[in-house]
Design an enzyme around this catalytic site. Structure first.
Site, PDB file in Angstrom:
ATOM      1  N   ASP A 129     -24.053 -26.791 -19.033  1.00  0.00           N
ATOM      2  CA  ASP A 129     -22.935 -25.964 -19.470  1.00  0.00           C
ATOM      3  C   ASP A 129     -23.241 -24.482 -19.359  1.00  0.00           C
ATOM      4  O   ASP A 129     -22.366 -23.672 -19.090  1.00  0.00           O
ATOM      5  CB  ASP A 129     -22.592 -26.252 -20.939  1.00  0.00           C
ATOM      6  CG  ASP A 129     -22.245 -27.711 -21.193  1.00  0.00           C
ATOM      7  OD1 ASP A 129     -22.187 -28.484 -20.225  1.00  0.00           O
ATOM      8  OD2 ASP A 129     -22.037 -28.063 -22.372  1.00  0.00           O
ATOM      9  N   ASP A 158     -17.779 -22.076 -18.473  1.00  0.00           N
ATOM     10  CA  ASP A 158     -18.951 -22.907 -18.662  1.00  0.00           C
ATOM     11  C   ASP A 158     -19.382 -23.347 -17.264  1.00  0.00           C
ATOM     12  O   ASP A 158     -18.529 -23.722 -16.437  1.00  0.00           O
ATOM     13  CB  ASP A 158     -18.623 -24.158 -19.490  1.00  0.00           C
ATOM     14  CG  ASP A 158     -18.627 -23.893 -20.990  1.00  0.00           C
ATOM     15  OD1 ASP A 158     -18.607 -22.710 -21.405  1.00  0.00           O
ATOM     16  OD2 ASP A 158     -18.621 -24.886 -21.755  1.00  0.00           O
ATOM     17  N   HIS A 218     -15.140 -29.123 -18.558  1.00  0.00           N
ATOM     18  CA  HIS A 218     -16.210 -29.570 -17.665  1.00  0.00           C
ATOM     19  C   HIS A 218     -15.688 -30.580 -16.645  1.00  0.00           C
ATOM     20  O   HIS A 218     -15.118 -31.610 -17.002  1.00  0.00           O
ATOM     21  CB  HIS A 218     -17.404 -30.138 -18.430  1.00  0.00           C
ATOM     22  CG  HIS A 218     -17.913 -29.149 -19.443  1.00  0.00           C
ATOM     23  ND1 HIS A 218     -18.679 -29.497 -20.505  1.00  0.00           N
ATOM     24  CD2 HIS A 218     -17.720 -27.796 -19.533  1.00  0.00           C
ATOM     25  CE1 HIS A 218     -18.959 -28.413 -21.231  1.00  0.00           C
ATOM     26  NE2 HIS A 218     -18.379 -27.366 -20.652  1.00  0.00           N
ATOM     27  N   ASP A 248     -17.361 -32.436 -14.687  1.00  0.00           N
ATOM     28  CA  ASP A 248     -18.289 -33.490 -14.285  1.00  0.00           C
ATOM     29  C   ASP A 248     -18.067 -34.848 -14.950  1.00  0.00           C
ATOM     30  O   ASP A 248     -18.961 -35.702 -14.939  1.00  0.00           O
ATOM     31  CB  ASP A 248     -19.747 -33.023 -14.399  1.00  0.00           C
ATOM     32  CG  ASP A 248     -20.101 -32.463 -15.763  1.00  0.00           C
ATOM     33  OD1 ASP A 248     -19.208 -32.375 -16.620  1.00  0.00           O
ATOM     34  OD2 ASP A 248     -21.282 -32.128 -15.978  1.00  0.00           O
ATOM     35  N   CYS A 258     -24.668 -33.639 -17.652  1.00  0.00           N
ATOM     36  CA  CYS A 258     -24.562 -32.554 -18.644  1.00  0.00           C
ATOM     37  C   CYS A 258     -25.913 -32.138 -19.212  1.00  0.00           C
ATOM     38  O   CYS A 258     -26.135 -30.957 -19.468  1.00  0.00           O
ATOM     39  CB  CYS A 258     -23.680 -32.982 -19.808  1.00  0.00           C
ATOM     40  SG  CYS A 258     -21.958 -33.214 -19.409  1.00  0.00           S
TER      41      CYS A 258
HETATM   42  O1  DAV Z   1     -14.410 -36.114 -21.873  1.00  0.00           O
HETATM   43  O2  DAV Z   1     -14.189 -35.551 -19.849  1.00  0.00           O
HETATM   44  C1  DAV Z   1     -16.903 -34.605 -20.230  1.00  0.00           C
HETATM   45  C2  DAV Z   1     -17.950 -33.538 -20.090  1.00  0.00           C
HETATM   46  C3  DAV Z   1     -18.374 -32.867 -21.320  1.00  0.00           C
HETATM   47  N1  DAV Z   1     -19.505 -31.992 -21.147  1.00  0.00           N
HETATM   48  C4  DAV Z   1     -14.706 -35.410 -20.932  1.00  0.00           C
HETATM   49  C5  DAV Z   1     -15.753 -34.342 -21.087  1.00  0.00           C
END
Ligand code: DAV
Length: 366
Positions: A122, A200, A249, A251, A351
């Site tokens: 992030d 991020d 995010h 990913d 992540c």
């Molecule tokens: O629920 O799509 C995924 C990534 C969070 N760092 C989600 C979040």
């Protein structure tokens, strides 16, 4: 033997940081830690993305600890993941476990505490030999990069480029309390406005000369434009349109796994940039996570948040049997790792990592 000081020696041109995409053979990686983690305050850009049923938890516990039983189990899973990568010959380094349960303030606002150093993806955007510290939109994450400064100073001494995006002020004018929590991609009402650039790093994925980014509740268009201008003519930064009710995010939504292989979230991606026309594009199976599994900061689609050791080997959550079968059918060698406690904290293998060095070069895949 002469002592070389890479900080001042113009002869030192190689960088210990060099990573252009998500799949070249991994040589060095940062794996996050949950040590010192705190529950973040439920500010606007947090409320926009945490599961509705968890909002009370955040309001009651801001600045305090997550349940010790969850953090202990998650910490053990992180150690197992790090040990697996080490056994594959990858150099694994860890950030500092700073105490996040300390209040802090800027001249404009205060926060009851920080968050964690569990998710290097992030905060650090690594493009080639450069590490970019992200201007994150959550106030609780304002000082998160400090947990990585020991590592970054070491990389800098050995030749890496290092920059921090303009430090945002995070004034109230950055936030839109009336954000759309159903279809922000239609209304354009995200939790962040365009008052200043914020992003991020995890809202970007890298495919050599092409990077793909999404507008999310924490990454605004000004943030994406800052990355585009900073990277300059050697790179193209594409905006991916994503139909996500709570985007944060890219990913768990849009995952280029290897040259010619793009994994998509079947519920979120409606149009794929035309440069992928010659790629094999497949939709991930539904997550296998039980409904009642407590997730504080994400959806069950973190199942898709897999991590490539190289073009063939992929680390996948051990309980995600449908995804494991699917990736094996697609020609990948799956390395299953149990991570159901780590994912409670908002991310899976992609992540919790930042790939510092992969063996390969800058090229175009399109
Ligand atoms: O629920 O799509 C995924 C990534 C969070 N760092 C989600 C979040």
């Amino acid at each position: 033997m002469a002592v070389v000081d890479p900080v001042t020696d113009p002869a030192v041109t190689t960088s210990p940081v060099e990573s252009y995409n998500e799949w070249d053979p991994l040589e060095e990686v940062i794996v996050g830690t949950l040590g010192g983690c705190a529950v973040p305050a439920c500010e606007t850009a947090v409320a926009a993305v945490v599961p509705h049923r968890q909002k009370d938890f955040f309001e009651r516990n801001a600045g305090g600890a997550f349940p010790a039983e969850y953090t202990a189990r998650a910490a053990a899973e992180l150690e197992d993941f790090a040990a697996l990568l080490t056994s594959l010959g990858v150099r694994v380094v860890r950030p500092d476990a700073l105490d996040q349960r300390r209040p802090f303030a800027t001249p404009d606002w205060s926060s009851p505490g920080g968050l964690y150093s569990a998710m290097p993806r992030d905060v650090l955007l690594i493009v080639g030999d450069t590490v970019i510290e992200s201007p994150m939109a959550w106030r609780s994450r304002y000082f998160e990069a400090h947990a990585y400064r020991r590592l970054l100073m070491d990389y800098f001494r050995r030749g890496a480029k290092w920059i921090s995006a303009p430090r945002p002020r995070l004034l109230d004018s950055l936030y839109d309390e009336d954000f759309d929590d159903e279809r922000p991609y239609r209304s354009g009402r995200y939790a962040t406005t365009e008052a200043e650039p914020t992003f991020d790093a995890a809202d970007f994925v890298r495919c050599g000369r092409d990077l793909f980014a999404q507008r999310s509740h924490v990454t605004n268009l000004a943030g994406i434009e800052w990355v585009r201008r900073h990277l300059g003519d050697s790179y193209r930064v594409h905006l991916v349109e994503v139909a996500d009710h709570a985007p944060m995010h890219i990913d768990a939504t849009f995952m280029p796994l290897a040259p010619g292989k793009l994994l998509l979230n079947p519920e979120r991606v409606k149009t794929v940039p035309s440069c992928f026309d010659s790629w094999d594009i497949r939709f991930a199976p539904q997550p296998a996570l039980p409904e009642d599994h407590v997730l504080y900061m994400s959806s069950a689609w973190v199942s898709m948040n897999v991590f490539m050791v190289d073009e063939r080997r992929v680390v996948v959550e051990a309980g995600e049997a449908p995804l494991i079968d699917f990736l094996q059918d697609w020609g990948f060698d799956v390395l299953p790792v149990s991570f159901r406690n780590v994912i409670r904290f908002g991310g899976c293998f992609h992540c919790v990592t930042a790939d510092v060095r992969r063996r390969g070069e800058l090229r175009s895949y399109f």
